[in-house]
Design an enzyme around this catalytic site. Structure first.
Site, short mmCIF file in Angstrom:
data_model
loop_
_atom_site.label_atom_id
_atom_site.label_comp_id
_atom_site.label_asym_id
_atom_site.label_seq_id
_atom_site.Cartn_x
_atom_site.Cartn_y
_atom_site.Cartn_z
N ASP A 42 -53.71 -9.71 -41.10
CA ASP A 42 -52.60 -10.58 -40.70
C ASP A 42 -53.02 -12.02 -40.45
O ASP A 42 -52.20 -12.87 -40.17
CB ASP A 42 -51.95 -10.05 -39.42
CG ASP A 42 -52.77 -10.36 -38.18
OD1 ASP A 42 -54.02 -10.21 -38.24
OD2 ASP A 42 -52.19 -10.75 -37.15
N ASP A 44 -58.38 -5.15 -41.02
CA ASP A 44 -58.67 -6.07 -39.94
C ASP A 44 -58.40 -5.32 -38.63
O ASP A 44 -57.78 -4.26 -38.66
CB ASP A 44 -57.78 -7.31 -40.07
CG ASP A 44 -58.07 -8.34 -39.00
OD1 ASP A 44 -59.20 -8.38 -38.50
OD2 ASP A 44 -57.15 -9.10 -38.65
N ASP A 76 -57.64 -6.91 -34.90
CA ASP A 76 -56.58 -7.49 -34.07
C ASP A 76 -55.34 -7.77 -34.90
O ASP A 76 -55.38 -8.45 -35.92
CB ASP A 76 -57.08 -8.79 -33.42
CG ASP A 76 -58.22 -8.55 -32.45
OD1 ASP A 76 -57.93 -8.23 -31.29
OD2 ASP A 76 -59.38 -8.65 -32.86
#
Length: 362
Positions: free
Chosen positions: A299, A110, A112
């Site tokens: 996250d 991922d 960000d």
């Protein structure tokens, strides 16, 4: 064994990157070790030990407060129980290394919160040069892909590595590594092209609706929209949620989902980061193969779709980057993103003299 590149980013997957890099450096998949050795497991663990490892509107408001994934109670007993089920990837190198033996590792990241820190202004979520070099080094050995809710072009502009796969808009816009002329990537998958006019129409409506709510920002990710509320006072969240719902209520082909301090507006088609992971594995020739080990680091709540796919396959490593216990389908966890670039560079460069502190990496 293919040598294509694939990977996924997120600011809080730094620890994950470290775990993968060290585990991979020990794996038989490497034909040769870096010239100067690699970052030692003992030193990395010592560093971690030192630094610490209406009704509908109300429901939406609760979801906004949760900020993805759902938080569990933070009492010590619950924390300990969670760590048993989702142990730190950095303490499980042997398991990861063992699982990778004789298999092609494919890395998904991922952006960000994994490759870049979470920041107030989404347009300033820059990754460090150290992190970029770390990703480049990992991609030399393993197919690597960036899977993000951001628009593909924007993520590519942040990462600036043409040798990776990029899956933007939650996997609804996928391109492969450049071949020949720089930047000339091949479109692999765009399952939501018919929604482009609708997305653009809703984007313009949202801009008008939320312009009076301080801190609110709408980001056009081409095949989906993101309404960021990280800089919006909590007293204004109900108003913001109400305005967003008032816009999309007339668009039955669009759905509203929750991300990390962001409301996501996406087409109703069955396509998410999990589908993107499966598509990329198939594109690489590993759809039904037992000779592949997908590694996904993220996250956010939206990354759970990919973790679910790995769990369903019974094959792969899912790593959630989080400081607090959260419900997840990931098998491992990490706490901080800031160790990532340094730890990965250590794994490949062999520089062991300096153990970083959080202050030196931010």
């Amino acid at each position: 064994m293919t040598k294509q590149n694939m990977m996924i980013s997120d600011a809080k997957s730094g620890l994950t990157m470290a775990a993968i890099a060290v585990a991979m450096s020990e794996s038989t998949l490497f034909q040769s070790k870096p010239k100067n050795g690699y970052f030692t497991r003992k030193k990395l663990l010592k560093f971690l030990e030192t630094n610490g490892n209406g009704a509908k509107i109300n429901a939406l408001l609760d979801s906004m407060r949760a900020s993805s994934p759902t938080r569990r109670p933070s009492d010590a007993q619950d924390q300990n129980s969670w760590i048993v089920n989702q142990p730190s990837a950095l303490t499980k190198f042997d398991e990861i290394t063992s699982a990778s033996k004789g298999k092609q590792v494919v890395v998904f990241l991922d952006y960000d919160g994994t490759l870049s820190p979470i920041v107030e202004d989404p347009d300033r979520a820059f990754m460090t040069n150290e992190m970029r070099e770390a990703v480049r080094d990992v991609a030399k050995f393993f197919p690597t892909a960036i899977v993000s809710g951001r628009g593909r072009a924007k993520v590519h502009n942040f990462v600036k590595l043409d040798e990776l796969y990029y899956a933007g808009s939650h996997g609804m816009d996928i391109k492969g590594p450049s071949e020949g002329q720089k930047g000339n990537q091949t479109v692999l998958c765009q399952p939501a092209r018919e929604f482009l006019p609708m997305i653009d129409e809703v984007y313009k409506s949202l801009l008008e609706k939320i312009k009076y709510i301080p801190g609110a920002k709408v980001e056009n990710n081409k095949f989906c929209l993101s309404v960021h509320f990280r800089c919006v006072e909590e007293q204004k969240w109900v108003e913001l949620a109400d305005q967003v719902k008032s816009v999309i209520k007339n668009y039955q082909k669009l759905r509203l989902t929750q991300g990390r301090k962001v409301l996501e507006i996406r087409p109703t088609i069955k396509w998410d980061k999990g589908n993107a992971l499966e598509f990329l594995l198939e594109s690489l020739g590993y759809a039904d193969s037992d000779d592949v080990l997908p590694v996904y680091i993220g996250d956010d709540r939206t990354d759970e779709d990919a973790f679910k796919v790995l769990r369903k396959r019974g094959q792969g490593v899912g790593i959630l980057v989080t400081k607090a216990p959260k419900e997840t389908n990931a098998a491992y966890s990490l706490q901080e993103p800031y160790e990532a670039s340094y730890a990965v560079l250590e794994a490949f460069s062999g520089v062991e003299e300096v153990v970083p502190t959080k202050a030196s990496l931010t």
